[in-house]
Write a protein that holds these residues in place. Sequence first.
Motif, short mmCIF file in Angstrom:
data_model
loop_
_atom_site.label_atom_id
_atom_site.label_comp_id
_atom_site.label_asym_id
_atom_site.label_seq_id
_atom_site.Cartn_x
_atom_site.Cartn_y
_atom_site.Cartn_z
N GLU A 215 10.37 -21.93 50.89
CA GLU A 215 10.89 -21.11 51.98
C GLU A 215 10.27 -19.72 51.92
OE1 GLU A 215 15.16 -21.63 52.68
OE2 GLU A 215 15.12 -23.12 51.10
N THR A 216 10.30 -19.02 53.06
CA THR A 216 9.69 -17.71 53.15
C THR A 216 10.61 -16.75 53.89
OG1 THR A 216 7.51 -18.74 53.23
CG2 THR A 216 7.63 -16.46 53.93
N ALA A 217 10.67 -15.49 53.41
CA ALA A 217 11.42 -14.43 54.07
C ALA A 217 10.49 -13.24 54.26
CB ALA A 217 12.63 -14.03 53.23
N TYR A 218 10.82 -12.37 55.20
CA TYR A 218 9.99 -11.21 55.51
C TYR A 218 10.84 -9.96 55.61
CZ TYR A 218 6.91 -14.99 56.99
OH TYR A 218 6.16 -16.13 57.02
N ALA A 219 10.22 -8.81 55.33
CA ALA A 219 10.84 -7.51 55.56
C ALA A 219 9.78 -6.62 56.19
CB ALA A 219 11.33 -6.89 54.25
N ALA A 220 10.14 -5.95 57.29
CA ALA A 220 9.18 -5.10 58.00
C ALA A 220 9.40 -3.63 57.63
CB ALA A 220 9.34 -5.28 59.50
N MET A 221 8.30 -2.92 57.43
CA MET A 221 8.33 -1.49 57.10
C MET A 221 8.86 -0.71 58.31
SD MET A 221 7.89 1.10 55.18
CE MET A 221 7.13 0.39 53.74
N PRO A 222 9.98 0.02 58.14
CA PRO A 222 10.57 0.73 59.28
C PRO A 222 10.03 2.15 59.49
CG PRO A 222 12.03 0.88 57.40
CD PRO A 222 10.85 0.03 56.97
N SER A 223 9.26 2.68 58.55
CA SER A 223 8.82 4.07 58.60
C SER A 223 7.46 4.22 59.27
CB SER A 223 8.75 4.65 57.19
OG SER A 223 8.18 5.94 57.22
N PRO A 224 7.25 5.32 60.01
CA PRO A 224 5.94 5.54 60.63
C PRO A 224 4.90 6.06 59.64
CG PRO A 224 7.40 7.37 61.13
CD PRO A 224 8.23 6.33 60.39
#
Length: 126
Positions: free
Chosen positions: A20-29
């Motif tokens: 299985e795979t999970a993701y987290a996206a960078m929220p900072s500019p």
Amino acid sequence: MSNMMTMQASLVETTIGTAETAYAAMPSPNEWKLSAVYFAPAASEAIHAAHYATLTIKQGATSLGSMATNVTALTAGTAAAIALTAGTGSSREFGAGDSVTMAVTKTGNGIAMLGVVSLAFEKIVS
């Protein structure tokens, strides 16, 4: 403004033998360099040579570090450090919208990887 940032992502695997795979996206500019990763499991798991899971932290196809339960025992609620192995070039650098991938592969019957992945970043100051 802080030069450090943390993100957390939950692994909620429910199938023992399935990758299985999970993701987290960078929220900072801003631009950030991944400096540390920890996994705090919801359940304890003993080391097992034939039936285990491997958690790999990636950016795109590049592996940044991993841990496997055939080498590392897990204790519920206790963070286990994931050694970062890729440290050259921009492989550990993340900008707005870039994703961190948490890929779990299974060997044998594997184990369910339930818990929280904590990611620490240092701001890149240019």
